[in-house]
Design a protein around this motif. Structure first.
Motif, mmCIF file in Angstrom:
data_model
loop_
_atom_site.group_PDB
_atom_site.id
_atom_site.type_symbol
_atom_site.label_atom_id
_atom_site.label_comp_id
_atom_site.label_asym_id
_atom_site.label_seq_id
_atom_site.Cartn_x
_atom_site.Cartn_y
_atom_site.Cartn_z
ATOM 1 N N ASP A 1 12.021 6.475 7.761
ATOM 2 C CA ASP A 1 12.441 5.407 8.682
ATOM 3 C C ASP A 1 11.390 4.314 8.738
ATOM 4 O O ASP A 1 11.713 3.122 8.749
ATOM 5 C CB ASP A 1 12.670 5.952 10.089
ATOM 6 N N ILE A 2 10.123 4.723 8.784
ATOM 7 C CA ILE A 2 9.023 3.753 8.834
ATOM 8 C C ILE A 2 9.021 2.920 7.566
ATOM 9 O O ILE A 2 8.967 1.686 7.622
ATOM 10 C CB ILE A 2 7.674 4.471 9.014
ATOM 11 N N GLU B 1 -0.397 10.249 13.619
ATOM 12 C CA GLU B 1 -0.229 10.021 12.183
ATOM 13 C C GLU B 1 0.463 8.687 11.925
ATOM 14 O O GLU B 1 0.113 7.964 10.991
ATOM 15 C CB GLU B 1 0.577 11.161 11.564
ATOM 16 N N THR B 2 1.431 8.361 12.766
ATOM 17 C CA THR B 2 2.152 7.093 12.623
ATOM 18 C C THR B 2 1.225 5.918 12.900
ATOM 19 O O THR B 2 1.266 4.903 12.196
ATOM 20 C CB THR B 2 3.366 7.056 13.571
ATOM 21 N N LEU B 3 0.372 6.050 13.906
ATOM 22 C CA LEU B 3 -0.595 4.991 14.216
ATOM 23 C C LEU B 3 -1.537 4.752 13.038
ATOM 24 O O LEU B 3 -1.828 3.603 12.702
ATOM 25 C CB LEU B 3 -1.410 5.357 15.463
ATOM 26 N N LYS B 4 -1.993 5.826 12.402
ATOM 27 C CA LYS B 4 -2.873 5.682 11.236
ATOM 28 C C LYS B 4 -2.142 5.022 10.082
ATOM 29 O O LYS B 4 -2.689 4.173 9.386
ATOM 30 C CB LYS B 4 -3.400 7.041 10.798
ATOM 31 N N LEU B 5 -0.886 5.407 9.877
ATOM 32 C CA LEU B 5 -0.104 4.855 8.769
ATOM 33 C C LEU B 5 0.165 3.367 8.967
ATOM 34 O O LEU B 5 0.010 2.569 8.050
ATOM 35 C CB LEU B 5 1.222 5.617 8.636
ATOM 36 N N LEU B 6 0.563 2.985 10.177
ATOM 37 C CA LEU B 6 0.914 1.593 10.448
ATOM 38 C C LEU B 6 -0.277 0.728 10.823
ATOM 39 O O LEU B 6 -0.168 -0.494 10.833
ATOM 40 C CB LEU B 6 1.948 1.530 11.577
ATOM 41 N N LYS B 7 -1.397 1.356 11.165
ATOM 42 C CA LYS B 7 -2.600 0.632 11.568
ATOM 43 C C LYS B 7 -2.287 -0.325 12.713
ATOM 44 O O LYS B 7 -2.568 -1.518 12.651
ATOM 45 C CB LYS B 7 -3.198 -0.115 10.390
ATOM 46 N N CYS B 8 -1.657 0.205 13.727
ATOM 47 C CA CYS B 8 -1.307 -0.601 14.889
ATOM 48 C C CYS B 8 -1.770 0.105 16.157
ATOM 49 O O CYS B 8 -2.235 1.237 16.110
ATOM 50 C CB CYS B 8 0.190 -0.875 14.941
ATOM 51 N N GLU C 1 0.827 -1.203 0.000
ATOM 52 C CA GLU C 1 0.000 0.000 0.000
ATOM 53 C C GLU C 1 0.863 1.255 0.000
ATOM 54 O O GLU C 1 0.480 2.273 -0.569
ATOM 55 C CB GLU C 1 -0.921 0.012 1.213
ATOM 56 N N LEU C 2 2.027 1.199 0.646
ATOM 57 C CA LEU C 2 2.884 2.374 0.738
ATOM 58 C C LEU C 2 3.737 2.597 -0.501
ATOM 59 O O LEU C 2 4.154 3.721 -0.759
ATOM 60 C CB LEU C 2 3.805 2.259 1.956
#
Length: 94
Positions: free
Chosen positions: A85-86, A49-56, A26-27
């Motif tokens: 980095d992600i 924002e990181t939580l939304k991106l990683l869905k964790c 997806e990325l």
């Protein structure tokens, strides 16, 4: 990007790898679009924002930060993650 919730803490190792692969897939298109942006590697994301991106979960992200799996950056009292980095960490996991 369609959103799916992934509960990583209940996944088997094979399910975890498959989840990471789907996130990277997806990325990838998003990464290719943004590769021409000069500041892409330095784009900082908030925890939300990181939580939304990683869905964790927030706990999973905190564990990854504390265990050195995902590098984080502090500015004052806030924690940020570099988008590059992600992405790089996800690509290495696959």
């Amino acid at each position: 990007m369609n959103s799916k919730e992934i509960r990583i803490y209940n996944l088997s190792p094979d399910e975890f790898k498959e989840s990471i692969r789907s996130i990277v897939q997806e990325l990838m298109p998003q990464q290719k679009k943004e590769v021409n942006k000069p500041a892409f590697s330095d784009e900082l994301l908030t925890v939300e924002e990181t939580l939304k991106l990683l869905k964790c979960s927030k706990q999973a992200l905190w564990n990854w930060r504390k265990n050195g799996i995902l590098p984080s950056y502090r500015l004052g009292n806030r924690v940020y993650y570099k988008k590059s980095d992600i992405f790089n960490k996800l690509v290495k996991q696959v």
